[in-house]
Design a protein around this motif. Structure first.
Motif, PDB file in Angstrom:
ATOM      1  N   GLU A 150      26.820  45.581  63.171  1.00 37.71           N
ATOM      2  CA  GLU A 150      28.182  45.185  62.820  1.00 37.71           C
ATOM      3  C   GLU A 150      29.186  45.958  63.669  1.00 37.71           C
ATOM      4  O   GLU A 150      29.039  47.154  63.895  1.00 37.71           O
ATOM      5  CB  GLU A 150      28.427  45.468  61.337  1.00 37.71           C
ATOM      6  N   LYS A 154      33.804  42.411  59.905  1.00 38.08           N
ATOM      7  CA  LYS A 154      33.007  42.836  58.762  1.00 38.08           C
ATOM      8  C   LYS A 154      32.152  41.678  58.247  1.00 38.08           C
ATOM      9  O   LYS A 154      32.596  40.531  58.188  1.00 38.08           O
ATOM     10  CB  LYS A 154      33.917  43.355  57.636  1.00 38.08           C
ATOM     11  N   ARG A 192      25.524  49.231  59.845  1.00 38.85           N
ATOM     12  CA  ARG A 192      26.962  49.489  59.736  1.00 38.85           C
ATOM     13  C   ARG A 192      27.229  50.976  59.926  1.00 38.85           C
ATOM     14  O   ARG A 192      26.686  51.806  59.207  1.00 38.85           O
ATOM     15  CB  ARG A 192      27.503  49.018  58.382  1.00 38.85           C
ATOM     16  N   TYR A 197      22.453  49.441  56.464  1.00 39.86           N
ATOM     17  CA  TYR A 197      23.280  49.147  55.303  1.00 39.86           C
ATOM     18  C   TYR A 197      22.637  48.123  54.367  1.00 39.86           C
ATOM     19  O   TYR A 197      22.719  48.245  53.148  1.00 39.86           O
ATOM     20  CB  TYR A 197      24.651  48.649  55.742  1.00 39.86           C
TER      21      TYR A 197
END
Length: 294
Positions: A150, A154, A192, A197
């Motif tokens: 990422e 988002k 992330r 994540y």
């Protein structure tokens, strides 16, 4: 003839008297918007749609000049709903354009102390090293993997389709997640800020019909995700072990451990300024020559 030229010259002088400095800015902004629109269209399937629209406009103009009442009536009715039709037809391109505007540096700088910036840089380096090591292992064992890094955009809606992991990255953890009997191995892993994540996430498939028929679902999901965000997506083929990267709707293949590490560092690592601001690098990635076979 002389009077005609004089009138044109006088009209030009009158226009120049009314010309203000702010008009220069107005012209530059409009020119930039037109250029950006043309560039956006040329990079997507919308190019063919625009050509079709231009043909219809030319047909409408000719029908008006030649008094072709039936054709003109049909085109008049079509253009009455033209704006709504354009919004529907160009929805993916419009979304991509708005997301591209949102990725600019205006309002995106995250202020922090230099120590925090250096810590983030080290964390992302550690994550890249772990991913590269895991990918090299997957390449040898022909283990399929799909990893999303990422960046500015988002990916909350993508994260919601999987399971939150929030783990410190290591080749062992990545290997466990993509082990072919693990419950999360079929989905994508989301990275992330240098952390694992989420995992088991579902990515949107590309609608690009020009991709090679040899590319499977993982590769098409990677391209689809890169078309809808600025993420960097790594794919390891389950059939051949080939390592690929998808960025901005383009997939490049046949990475080695060394070229993969260089490409990820070039695309992901932030340029940490002296004051600790995080500034992602948006440099174009180096293309890797595709081999003729997958």
């Amino acid at each position: 003839m002389g009077e005609f030229i004089t009138n044109i010259f006088n009209a030009f002088l009158e226009l120049m008297r009314q010309f203000r400095a702010v008009d220069v800015l107005d012209i530059v902004v409009v020119a930039f918007l037109i250029y950006s629109l043309i560039k956006l269209v040329r990079e997507t399937r919308a190019e063919q749609l625009v050509k079709g629209l231009l043909i219809m406009i030319i047909a409408w103009a000719l029908s008006s000049q030649l008094n072709l009442k039936m054709i003109k009536t049909l085109l008049d009715n079509f253009f009455q709903f033209g704006i709504i039709a354009l919004l529907v037809v160009f929805q993916p391109e419009l979304r991509r354009a708005l997301e591209h505007i949102g990725r600019t540096k205006i309002g995106t700088r995250t202020f922090s102390v230099a120590k925090e910036g250096e810590s983030l840089l080290q964390q992302e380096r550690k994550c890249i090293n772990a991913v590269v090591e895991a990918a090299a292992s997957f390449q040898k064992s022909k283990t399929g993997a799909l990893i999303v890094f990422e960046r500015q955009t988002k990916l909350g809606e993508i994260v919601d389709t999987g399971t939150i992991v929030n783990a410190d990255p290591s080749a062992q953890i990545i290997g466990n997640i993509f082990f072919n009997k693990a419950p999360l191995h079929d989905g994508a892993m989301i990275i992330r800020n240098g952390m694992i994540y989420a995992a088991g996430c579902i990515l949107p498939l590309t609608k690009n019909d020009s991709l090679s028929v040899d590319l499977g679902t993982r590769h098409r999901a990677a391209v689809g995700m890169s078309e809808n965000s600025d993420a960097v997506i790594l794919v390891v083929s389950e059939e051949t072990g080939t390592i690929s990267l998808a960025i901005n709707g383009v997939i490049t293949r046949n990475y080695t451990r060394e070229t993969l590490k260089g490409a990820l560092e070039n695309e992901i690592l932030p340029d940490v300024a002296e004051d600790g601001d995080r500034r992602p690098i948006f440099s174009s990635f180096r293309r890797v020559k595709k081999d003729e076979k997958k």
